[in-house]
Enzyme design. Structure first.
Site, short mmCIF file in Angstrom:
data_model
loop_
_atom_site.label_atom_id
_atom_site.label_comp_id
_atom_site.label_asym_id
_atom_site.label_seq_id
_atom_site.Cartn_x
_atom_site.Cartn_y
_atom_site.Cartn_z
N TYR A 24 45.97 -57.47 100.34
CA TYR A 24 47.44 -57.49 100.31
C TYR A 24 48.00 -58.66 99.52
O TYR A 24 47.50 -59.79 99.63
CB TYR A 24 47.98 -57.59 101.74
CG TYR A 24 47.79 -56.34 102.57
CD1 TYR A 24 48.47 -55.16 102.24
CD2 TYR A 24 46.97 -56.36 103.69
CE1 TYR A 24 48.30 -54.03 103.02
CE2 TYR A 24 46.80 -55.23 104.47
CZ TYR A 24 47.47 -54.06 104.13
OH TYR A 24 47.31 -52.94 104.89
N LYS A 78 37.96 -72.10 133.38
CA LYS A 78 39.27 -71.45 133.29
C LYS A 78 39.33 -70.54 132.06
O LYS A 78 38.46 -70.64 131.19
CB LYS A 78 40.36 -72.51 133.22
CG LYS A 78 40.34 -73.31 131.93
CD LYS A 78 41.31 -74.48 131.98
CE LYS A 78 41.29 -75.24 130.67
NZ LYS A 78 41.69 -76.65 130.82
C1 LIG Z 1 40.71 -77.72 130.68
C2 LIG Z 1 40.70 -78.90 131.57
C3 LIG Z 1 39.58 -79.72 131.67
C4 LIG Z 1 38.37 -79.58 130.77
O1 LIG Z 1 38.61 -80.22 129.54
P1 LIG Z 1 37.49 -80.17 128.37
O2 LIG Z 1 38.10 -80.98 127.29
O3 LIG Z 1 37.35 -78.74 128.00
O4 LIG Z 1 36.26 -80.75 128.93
C5 LIG Z 1 39.60 -80.73 132.61
N1 LIG Z 1 40.68 -80.94 133.39
C6 LIG Z 1 41.79 -80.18 133.31
C7 LIG Z 1 42.95 -80.47 134.20
C8 LIG Z 1 41.85 -79.15 132.38
O5 LIG Z 1 42.95 -78.41 132.29
#
Ligand SMILES: *Cc1c(COP(=O)(O)O)cnc(C)c1O
Length: 378
Positions: free
Chosen positions: A271, A36
């Site tokens: 800055y 994702k």
């Molecule tokens: C992002 C996600 C994962 C993966 O989690 P990691 O900690 O990156 O392994 C698994 N399940 C769901 C529903 C997620 O949103």
């Protein structure tokens, strides 16, 4: 999303993603690669392509549109991998795309379930989906109290086929929170029991990366792993640090040194004049700043870069496109050289967890944000 003409360069080692996937496969039974958010900033298509070469045939994305993009890419390669959509359909337009692209949405509310059933009836076509359960994250998903009504609705809507059941762990990467994880695992097991009793045979998945590496009891039929694919250790700095050993970070971020000059004792820099030289110094000004997602909150936190293979501490405020670092003890530093913001070669490489801790965040956010810059694959 990217500012292509900025100087910062994100280098992705797909071989590292592949080796991390193999390591996860050796620990879990069936890994669904979570790619994702543009593969946590590593590139959706590139990472999917690399993982497919390792035999990975199940992916998880965030949105339906991301799933559609992944399907187009995989189809062009002649692959028909399963694609899970973790957020499920959100807009009305999302629903027909699930059928069009053969996506498996996570469905966690009656609202989504009814809309899915209506769409299925309209099209006269079945759709595989995953039932999403809330066992302790309290974000999305049906609760145990919804089970009776859910099972009734599923019996009445045979075109909507639950082939999976999913839930997400809130504390798998915190060794001190095992109790909470066990509570989630117990609720999930109860739910799976109820589904089985009602005749629904599903592929269950609960574990994330930390669950794969640290909690074999929650592996079920498949596991959804993200962060470990990219080489960050979910247990970094904890008592279980050793469980993530062998993972290799896939992202390196570097930029050019624009200028190297003296900063005499008593002079301040950047800055707000928040940093004043306590000795005669040399500083390098590098072409990276918060416009490149190199966060301004790295200011004053002991953050470092890698210059000529050595650590150079940041001095003064991080600006929009420039950041200064101390190269007094790095006489080799020259304009035009690389300054490495993440990764690098050798024992002094900047680890994702290290950059995240200076930044006041986690490796996930470091990858997602820095990954929005121009990427090259090495
Ligand atoms: C992002 C996600 C994962 C993966 O989690 P990691 O900690 O990156 O392994 C698994 N399940 C769901 C529903 C997620 O949103």
């Amino acid at each position: 999303m990217t500012i292509a003409y900025n100087k910062i360069e994100v280098r992705i080692r797909l071989a590292a993603v592949r080796s991390n996937y193999r390591l996860l496969c050796s620990r879990g039974s069936s890994i669904i690669a979570v790619i994702k958010a543009d593969a946590y900033g590593h590139g959706l298509a590139e990472v999917a392509g690399a993982l497919a070469k390792e035999g990975c045939n199940a992916f998880a994305v965030g949105t339906v549109e991301e799933g559609a993009a992944l399907r187009r890419f995989l189809s062009a390669k002649g692959l028909n991998s399963r694609i899970l959509v973790l957020l499920g359909p959100i807009d009305p337009d999302d629903y027909p795309l699930l059928w069009e692209h053969g996506l498996i949405p996570l469905i966690g509310s009656f609202r989504q379930l009814e809309a899915l059933a209506r769409q299925a009836a309209r099209m006269g076509k079945a759709l595989d989906m995953s039932l999403k359960f809330d066992t302790g994250m309290a974000r999305l998903g049906f609760g145990t109290g919804d089970l009776a009504r859910l099972l009734d609705r599923l019996r009445e809507a045979p075109l909507v086929r639950p082939v999976m059941a999913s839930s997400h762990l809130a504390t798998a990467d915190q060794p001190e929170s095992v109790e909470y994880l066990l509570g989630q695992a117990e609720r999930f097991a109860f739910i799976l029991g109820a589904l089985a009793k009602a005749g629904f045979v599903v592929e269950a998945n609960l574990a994330n990366s930390a669950g794969v590496l640290g909690h074999p009891s929650v592996h079920h039929q498949s596991q959804r792993a993200g962060i470990a694919l990219y080489g960050a250790n979910p247990f970094a700095g904890s008592a279980w640090d050793h469980l993530g050993r062998g993972l290799t970070p896939a992202m390196e971020v570097r930029t050019r040194i624009v200028s190297v000059h003296a900063l005499p004792k008593g002079c301040s820099i950047s800055y707000g004049c928040t940093y004043t030289a306590e000795r005669d110094m040399r500083v390098a000004i590098v072409a990276a700043g918060y416009a490149d997602a190199y966060s301004r909150s790295l200011t004053g936190r002991g953050a470092q870069m890698l210059v000529a293979g050595r650590r150079a501490p940041l001095v003064g405020r991080v600006c929009m496109q420039l950041t200064a670092c101390d190269v007094t003890d790095i006489p080799d530093a020259r304009p035009g050289d690389w300054a490495v913001l993440l990764g690098g070669d050798g024992p002094l490489a900047i680890r994702p967890e290290e950059l995240a801790s200076w930044w006041g965040t986690i490796s996930y956010e470091v990858f997602c944000l820095l990954g929005m810059n121009r990427r090259v694959y090495i």
